[in-house]
Design an enzyme around this catalytic site. Sequence first.
Site, PDB file in Angstrom:
ATOM      1  N   LYS A 118       2.426  53.407 -29.363  1.00 13.06           N
ATOM      2  CA  LYS A 118       3.630  52.597 -29.129  1.00 13.06           C
ATOM      3  C   LYS A 118       4.852  53.429 -28.735  1.00 13.06           C
ATOM      4  CE  LYS A 118       1.121  49.228 -30.364  1.00 13.06           C
ATOM      5  NZ  LYS A 118       0.119  49.451 -29.334  1.00 13.06           N
ATOM      6  N   GLU A 202      13.521  50.060 -35.269  1.00 10.10           N
ATOM      7  CA  GLU A 202      14.070  49.119 -34.286  1.00 10.10           C
ATOM      8  C   GLU A 202      14.984  48.129 -34.977  1.00 10.10           C
ATOM      9  OE1 GLU A 202      10.911  47.062 -32.270  1.00 10.10           O
ATOM     10  OE2 GLU A 202      10.533  48.732 -30.905  1.00 10.10           O
ATOM     11  N   HIS A 237       0.191  36.547 -37.327  1.00  7.82           N
ATOM     12  CA  HIS A 237      -0.186  37.321 -36.130  1.00  7.82           C
ATOM     13  C   HIS A 237      -1.468  36.848 -35.458  1.00  7.82           C
ATOM     14  CE1 HIS A 237       3.187  39.818 -37.074  1.00  7.82           C
ATOM     15  NE2 HIS A 237       2.699  40.040 -38.275  1.00  7.82           N
ATOM     16  N   ARG A 294      -6.502  44.946 -22.020  1.00 13.68           N
ATOM     17  CA  ARG A 294      -7.764  44.194 -21.956  1.00 13.68           C
ATOM     18  C   ARG A 294      -7.494  42.832 -21.320  1.00 13.68           C
ATOM     19  NH1 ARG A 294      -5.646  43.463 -27.061  1.00 13.68           N
ATOM     20  NH2 ARG A 294      -5.195  41.286 -27.555  1.00 13.68           N
TER      21      ARG A 294
HETATM   22  C1  MV4 Z   1       9.451  42.810 -34.054  1.00 13.00           C
HETATM   23  C2  MV4 Z   1      10.015  41.655 -34.623  1.00 13.00           C
HETATM   24  C3  MV4 Z   1      11.380  41.624 -34.789  1.00 13.00           C
HETATM   25  N1  MV4 Z   1      12.139  42.684 -34.427  1.00 13.00           N
HETATM   26  N2  MV4 Z   1      10.261  43.831 -33.706  1.00 13.00           N
HETATM   27  C4  MV4 Z   1       4.890  41.727 -34.772  1.00 13.00           C
HETATM   28  C5  MV4 Z   1       3.657  42.205 -34.083  1.00 13.00           C
HETATM   29  C6  MV4 Z   1       4.085  43.234 -33.110  1.00 13.00           C
HETATM   30  N3  MV4 Z   1       3.361  43.074 -31.882  1.00 13.00           N
HETATM   31  C7  MV4 Z   1       5.543  43.070 -32.954  1.00 13.00           C
HETATM   32  N4  MV4 Z   1       5.982  42.173 -33.997  1.00 13.00           N
HETATM   33  C8  MV4 Z   1       7.292  41.933 -34.211  1.00 13.00           C
HETATM   34  N5  MV4 Z   1       8.147  42.927 -33.854  1.00 13.00           N
HETATM   35  C9  MV4 Z   1      11.551  43.748 -33.895  1.00 13.00           C
HETATM   36  N6  MV4 Z   1      12.329  44.796 -33.556  1.00 13.00           N
HETATM   37  C10 MV4 Z   1       9.158  40.608 -34.972  1.00 13.00           C
HETATM   38  C11 MV4 Z   1       7.782  40.744 -34.784  1.00 13.00           C
HETATM   39  C12 MV4 Z   1       6.989  39.603 -35.161  1.00 13.00           C
HETATM   40  C13 MV4 Z   1       6.220  38.882 -34.224  1.00 13.00           C
HETATM   41  C14 MV4 Z   1       6.155  39.226 -32.885  1.00 13.00           C
HETATM   42  C15 MV4 Z   1       5.378  38.512 -31.992  1.00 13.00           C
HETATM   43  C16 MV4 Z   1       4.659  37.411 -32.426  1.00 13.00           C
HETATM   44  C17 MV4 Z   1       4.704  37.056 -33.731  1.00 13.00           C
HETATM   45  C18 MV4 Z   1       5.474  37.779 -34.653  1.00 13.00           C
HETATM   46  C19 MV4 Z   1       5.511  37.385 -35.991  1.00 13.00           C
HETATM   47  C20 MV4 Z   1       6.243  38.093 -36.885  1.00 13.00           C
HETATM   48  C21 MV4 Z   1       6.978  39.214 -36.489  1.00 13.00           C
END
Ligand code: MV4
Length: 500
Positions: A118, A202, A237, A294
Amino acid sequence: MSKISSILIANRGEIALRVIRACKDLGIKSISVYSDEDNRSIHVKRADESYRLGPAQASESYLCIDKIIEIAKLSGADAIHPGYGFLSENELFSEECKKNDIIFIGPTAKAMELAGDKMKCKEIMKKAEVPTVPGSDGVVEDMELAVDIAKEAGYPVMLKSAYGGGGRGIRLVTNEKELRQEFELASNESKAAFGKSALFIEKYLTNIRHIEYQLLRDSSGNGRHLFERECSIQRRHQKLIEMSPSPVVNKEIREKVGEIAVRASTALDYLNAGTAEFLSDSKGNFYFIEINARLQVEHPVTELVTGKDLVKLQIQVAQGEEIPFKQKDLELKGCAIECRINSEDPFYDFTPSVGYIPNCNIPSGPGVRVDTYLYPGCNVSGYYDSLIAKLITYGGDFNEARVRMKNALSEFTIEGINTTIPIHKTIIEESNFINGNISTDYIEKYNIIEKMKQKRNHEYEDKAYAAISAILLQSEYVKKSNLSPQRLNRIQKSKSGGFY
Ligand code: MV4
């Protein structure tokens, strides 16, 4: 150019069937592999050739790089399609294919490695002027530095592991005390696992949507995006519903962010199909978060709104062809919605529900597509992931797709196990969903589980009325009354909602 004439599909379930379909369309020989648990699965019957991998456990079958390569060589496969999950994002597997002169239908090992890291990925994106979430420049090794960065960004912040993804290795911290605790824990975990701290910080974004772009890039350096998918409706998720277009993306944003997504794929020298994930806030800002290296579960949604066959395109690109269309030739037409049907009990915390399926009824008709491996008499195994069917509907607009989904959900029956169909039936008629008012916390924010339970209770009540009225019809008073059979019938129907 090296024309592919046979493909080994290193996967199972609906995605194996999806790839076999593309092989048949292109006149390519399909070779399937299977575990003992899957010896009666349709991917085994439908492929031109099939080979046993080993026992049920994925580690003994679908994850066995050596066995799969051996079968590919034995059967003379020109290429391997990994599907999603299993070995699809495994650099080692991609390398082994290369070493054995087998085309891996997917990104290069290098692009996979960058997508998997990442922090490296974020660094490359910053250089390419792809917007990312504000936070630390690279990994933060030192606690005091972490404290300063968090103060600068402003609480709450997120601590993320460089090797996480899909919700793993992320921690929300709301103040300095929490940061100190969590930072210590997370960096120790990381040191134990990778020998070094690999945390970055972040700013925490709230009220967000998960919007992703389908990407395709060929070996001549042509990159295209096939518009966005809205994937905000998820639980822990695990995505539940995806759609295209997103209700908050207009033509201008679609093109602007699409151009950014293509730039992201170019910066990674990406090859084949991939997805750029973005978080979007309520102000309409888009932040790149990661690349999925993918073909994704939800790719059919994009296929329906673009009219393109993504698996065919993957194969064409893998054999060295250029993408057969320009960006301006692509048009997003209509709307598509996908409901993921999992073998889980949504009334009981989504616990797995597996076993024999004595019967099932799969909907079909205009604008209805079902990607599934189910058939009456099949078995749903607990050894693999719980996705058993994808119900995808298409319409000229959102509401046509939505009504088609509502109807198809009501027709879809799967006997013997519990599935996620009830939660989809609830969402598809829920007012916030209908109005496009969705975010990553949609399920909790609008008490969807509670609404689903209420809906079930109403259905039980209707059935109770039906049962009671059926019994009461036997009463002597009914017989002695002058009520005509037609009138009795009407009384009973009005109370039973049509159930008997
Ligand atoms: C975040 C966020 C809020 N702020 N980053 C969760 C999985 C990963 N792919 C990134 N994720 C998140 N990153 C910052 N700076 C909230 C999430 C997140 C989320 C993101 C996408 C889809 C569902 C989610 C559910 C909870 C938290």
